[in-house]
Design an enzyme around this catalytic site. Structure first.
Site, PDB file in Angstrom:
ATOM      1  CD  GLU A  26      -2.692   1.435   2.422  1.00  0.00           C
ATOM      2  OE1 GLU A  26      -2.926   0.466   3.163  1.00  0.00           O
ATOM      3  OE2 GLU A  26      -3.083   2.591   2.659  1.00  0.00           O
ATOM      4  CG  HIS A  79      -4.714   5.504   3.855  1.00  0.00           C
ATOM      5  ND1 HIS A  79      -4.195   4.617   4.762  1.00  0.00           N
ATOM      6  CD2 HIS A  79      -4.591   6.736   4.404  1.00  0.00           C
ATOM      7  CE1 HIS A  79      -3.780   5.285   5.833  1.00  0.00           C
ATOM      8  NE2 HIS A  79      -4.010   6.576   5.641  1.00  0.00           N
ATOM      9  CD  GLU A 145      -8.676   3.876   2.783  1.00  0.00           C
ATOM     10  OE1 GLU A 145      -7.915   3.375   1.922  1.00  0.00           O
ATOM     11  OE2 GLU A 145      -8.553   3.660   4.008  1.00  0.00           O
TER      12      GLU A 145
HETATM   13 ZN   LIG Z   1      -3.984   2.529   4.509  1.00  0.00          ZN
END
Ligand SMILES: [Zn+2]
Length: 267
Positions: A26, A79, A145
């Site tokens: 990630e 993220h 996200e």
């Molecule tokens: Zn994350």
């Protein structure tokens, strides 16, 4: 005083878990977006603060303490999402702010709207959550996200630098809007000239003569030519070459090999 934007890449490079089923970390995605975003923001006169500049696993409180100590004006945490770590058909983008934070919601709305504009990923909306980086920051803070690492669809985008850059540009557009700064599109690359060098072997006022010569060149020398008609002549030519020296080299070859005298045209 310029505005200071705290940029957070979410996790350390080696933080456990936090990777796609096929092993993309990630942090690789988060950091790439963050680095592109840093350039974009600085291009618009904004100052940036990387709250975790190393690859070490920097704790969330270290990140938020630094942003608070430096009086950052906003906090942006980047993220990529995950559902259950198995490939699936879910996916999409969501943006979080702290519950009931008006400025946080304003920042989330303006950035989220830019990010989903034209994005092929699903719009999962603006949401609120009691996350550490949203709760422990003194300034408006958001957490993005930008797609699911375990989505069969999203992963192709998350891995592509084009998508990472696009995310950064859109986040930058949102941040500029939030601060009332006009976003300046990057200078488009100079258009390349659409003129080319062409080797002309013959020119005929009569089109059937040109065609006959074209066939002759093909039969005798296996030379593939094109016929261009302009300024009253049907011109039997080879090319196009973008470089003049390549055209000259081939012209010399035609003379040596086939004793063909040619001229070079540029148009
Ligand atoms: Zn994350």
């Amino acid at each position: 005083m310029g505005k200071l934007v705290a940029l957070c890449d979410g996790h350390g490079a080696n933080t456990a878990g936090k990777r796609s089923p096929d092993g993309m970390r990630e942090n690789e995605f988060n950091k790439a977006v963050m680095n592109h975003l840093k350039v974009e923001l600085e291009r618009h006169g904004l100052d940036t603060l990387l709250v975790a500049p190393t690859d070490a696993d920097t704790s969330l409180s270290t990140r938020t303490n630094l942003a608070n100590a430096k009086n950052a004006d906003i906090y942006v945490s980047i993220h990529a999402n995950a559902n259950n770590g198995q490939w699936g058909s879910w996916g999409g983008i969501e943006t979080y702010h702290y519950p009931n934070s008006k400025t946080g919601k304003k920042l989330a709305d303006v950035i989220h709207n830019e990010v989903i504009k034209g994005s092929p990923l699903k719009n999962r909306g603006v949401k609120s959550a009691n996350f550490h980086v949203l709760r422990e920051t003194k300034m408006p803070a958001i957490l993005l996200e930008l797609g699911f690492m375990d989505s069969r669809f999203d992963i192709n985008y998350l891995k592509s630098d084009a998508y990472r850059q696009e995310c950064a540009i859109e986040i930058a557009k949102g941040i500029c809007k939030y601060f009332g700064i006009t976003y300046k599109e990057k200078q488009a690359p100079q258009p390349t000239s659409n003129k080319y060098y062409r080797i002309q072997i013959g020119a005929f006022s009569n089109s059937s003569n040109a065609k006959q010569y074209q066939e002759e060149l093909l039969e005798k020398y296996n030379l593939k030519t094109i016929i261009k008609y302009y300024s009253n002549y049907h011109r039997v030519q080879i090319g196009a070459y973008s470089s003049k020296s390549n055209a000259i080299r081939y012209q010399e070859e035609l003379l040596k090999k086939y004793n063909l005298k040619t001229i070079i045209k540029y148009y």
